[in-house]
Design an enzyme around this catalytic site. Structure first.
Site, mmCIF file in Angstrom:
data_model
loop_
_atom_site.group_PDB
_atom_site.id
_atom_site.type_symbol
_atom_site.label_atom_id
_atom_site.label_comp_id
_atom_site.label_asym_id
_atom_site.label_seq_id
_atom_site.Cartn_x
_atom_site.Cartn_y
_atom_site.Cartn_z
ATOM 1 N N GLU A 25 8.703 7.728 5.496
ATOM 2 C CA GLU A 25 7.297 7.752 5.928
ATOM 3 C C GLU A 25 7.094 6.608 6.904
ATOM 4 O OE1 GLU A 25 4.475 6.774 2.821
ATOM 5 O OE2 GLU A 25 5.856 5.342 1.919
ATOM 6 N N LYS A 50 -0.084 2.468 -4.361
ATOM 7 C CA LYS A 50 -0.665 1.929 -3.123
ATOM 8 C C LYS A 50 -1.056 0.464 -3.322
ATOM 9 C CE LYS A 50 -3.646 3.491 0.646
ATOM 10 N NZ LYS A 50 -2.627 3.346 1.681
ATOM 11 N N TYR A 77 -5.129 -0.696 -3.321
ATOM 12 C CA TYR A 77 -6.210 -0.452 -2.378
ATOM 13 C C TYR A 77 -6.277 1.011 -2.004
ATOM 14 C CZ TYR A 77 -2.981 0.048 1.617
ATOM 15 O OH TYR A 77 -2.016 0.490 2.490
ATOM 16 N N LEU A 102 4.503 7.305 -0.367
ATOM 17 C CA LEU A 102 3.149 7.406 -0.897
ATOM 18 C C LEU A 102 2.674 8.853 -0.739
ATOM 19 C CD1 LEU A 102 0.671 5.662 -1.919
ATOM 20 C CD2 LEU A 102 -0.161 5.854 0.428
ATOM 21 N N ARG A 152 -2.239 -19.758 -11.802
ATOM 22 C CA ARG A 152 -1.016 -19.081 -11.353
ATOM 23 C C ARG A 152 0.064 -19.034 -12.431
ATOM 24 N NH1 ARG A 152 3.908 -19.713 -8.854
ATOM 25 N NH2 ARG A 152 4.431 -18.069 -7.356
ATOM 26 N N ARG A 172 -6.204 8.848 -6.835
ATOM 27 C CA ARG A 172 -4.995 8.059 -6.560
ATOM 28 C C ARG A 172 -5.193 6.606 -6.970
ATOM 29 N NH1 ARG A 172 -2.572 8.047 -0.596
ATOM 30 N NH2 ARG A 172 -4.433 6.794 -0.225
HETATM 31 N N1 PDD Z 1 -2.252 3.824 4.864
HETATM 32 N N2 PDD Z 1 2.135 6.035 3.622
HETATM 33 C C1 PDD Z 1 1.791 4.742 3.680
HETATM 34 C C2 PDD Z 1 2.835 3.702 3.483
HETATM 35 C C3 PDD Z 1 0.444 4.387 3.906
HETATM 36 O O1 PDD Z 1 0.112 3.081 3.949
HETATM 37 C C4 PDD Z 1 -0.517 5.399 4.112
HETATM 38 C C5 PDD Z 1 -1.972 5.088 4.354
HETATM 39 C C6 PDD Z 1 -0.103 6.741 4.054
HETATM 40 C C7 PDD Z 1 -1.063 7.880 4.218
HETATM 41 O O2 PDD Z 1 -1.927 8.002 3.132
HETATM 42 P P1 PDD Z 1 -3.392 8.576 3.292
HETATM 43 O O3 PDD Z 1 -3.258 9.922 3.915
HETATM 44 O O4 PDD Z 1 -3.905 8.640 1.915
HETATM 45 O O5 PDD Z 1 -4.173 7.635 4.175
HETATM 46 C C8 PDD Z 1 1.225 7.016 3.795
HETATM 47 C C9 PDD Z 1 -3.621 3.398 5.063
HETATM 48 C C10 PDD Z 1 -4.370 4.250 6.025
HETATM 49 C C11 PDD Z 1 -3.615 1.926 5.435
HETATM 50 O O6 PDD Z 1 -2.867 1.200 4.801
HETATM 51 O O7 PDD Z 1 -4.367 1.508 6.315
#
Ligand code: PDD
Length: 286
Positions: free
Chosen positions: A181, A148, A33, A206, A100, A52
């Site tokens: 993170e 992601k 996503y 990420l 499945r 990405r």
């Molecule tokens: N999350 N690290 C993780 C684990 C994340 O899920 C996200 C973003 C980030 C930051 O990435 P970016 O700057 O590209 O948004 C870092 C999104 C916002 C979410 O899952 O809602």
């Protein structure tokens, strides 16, 4: 204006939008996503988000649900149909619907869902004024968090734990005591010398799009960045701490595990990054 979702080729009422019970995203978290911010009527950093997405799909040997240029048109259309000027757009691609079986299905079309949501800018502005609190939790996710994927259960549990502690984000900490993170954001500190520190994104976190754009914002402001690990103790003693993500941009962290960061108020460096962000970020599509 009723909310509209894009689901596998159709624009449908958000309330009625659904996918098949044997979608592999639902059964195996076999999907990826993106979340992009929508600001002042534009999708922010769409190019980087789609780059990405391309990487995530490729790492999981998943096909694009449609041509990239068509996807851009659909994203803009979802934003338009929902009348979103400020808020976010969510895009999810799964390996599709199949009986499945753990193995990749042959000839299955990927599923694509896109939604958009209005968020008043004042909501985040108010948060930034006060700053947020974080807790630290041991890293318990898989090794490929650089992809992601929609497999976010450890993140859900960590953020729930943060909420129970009166905090808004949880920082995953590795076995050496270094911050990785947040549950849905990247982690940063500012040293006593005013240097920005964030963990390298080659492995174990990420590579946030906001993080990448903040490198350019920092350069514009003449701020130095060190990409290195930092410990929880260093973060607690830092001049400032903050998180970054598409939904928060740069958001001050004022407490870590209940202890105030510096004087317990948002720092000036993070607020200047936040202020300058939209001058630098790509604004396009909608
Ligand atoms: N999350 N690290 C993780 C684990 C994340 O899920 C996200 C973003 C980030 C930051 O990435 P970016 O700057 O590209 O948004 C870092 C999104 C916002 C979410 O899952 O809602």
């Amino acid at each position: 204006m009723p909310r509209i979702a894009y689901v596998n080729g159709r624009y449908v009422a958000h309330a009625d939008a659904c996918v098949h019970i044997e979608d592999r995203g639902y059964q195996f978290a076999d999907g990826v996503y993106e979340v992009c911010e929508v600001a002042r009527g534009y999708i922010v950093d769409a190019e980087r988000h789609l780059d990405r997405l391309a990487r995530s799909l490729s790492e999981l040997q998943m096909a694009w649900p449609m041509h990239r240029s068509t996807l851009e048109i659909v994203m803009a259309e979802v934003v338009r149909r929902n009348g979103v000027k400020n808020g976010l757009i969510y895009l999810q691609v799964t390996r599709g619907v199949a009986s499945r079986d753990f193995l990749f299905p042959a000839d299955t079309k990927p599923s694509l869902v896109i939604t958009a949501k209005k968020i008043a800018p004042a909501v985040n502005a108010k948060k930034a004024e006060h700053g947020i609190k974080v807790i630290t939790v041991p890293e318990n996710r898989w090794d490929r968090v650089d992809i992601k994927t929609v497999g976010l259960l450890p993140n859900v549990l960590a953020k729930e734990k943060a909420k129970a502690a009166g905090a808004q984000e949880a920082w995953f900490v590795d076995a050496d005591g270094n911050v990785k993170e947040g549950g849905s954001s990247n982690a940063w500190i500012v040293t006593k010398d005013g240097v920005l520190v964030t963990r390298p994104a080659e492995h174990g976190i990420l590579r946030g799009i906001t993080r990448t754009t903040l490198f350019e914002v920092a350069a514009k402001l003449g701020l130095k960045i060190e990409e290195r690990g930092f410990s929880v103790a260093e973060a607690k003693a830092a001049r400032e701490a903050f998180i970054s993500s598409a939904t928060t941009i740069a958001m001050p962290v004022v407490a870590i595990d209940g202890a105030p960061v510096a004087n317990g108020h948002p720092g000036s460096v993070v607020l200047s990054l936040r202020e300058a962000f939209f001058d630098v970020a790509e604004k396009r599509l909608a």
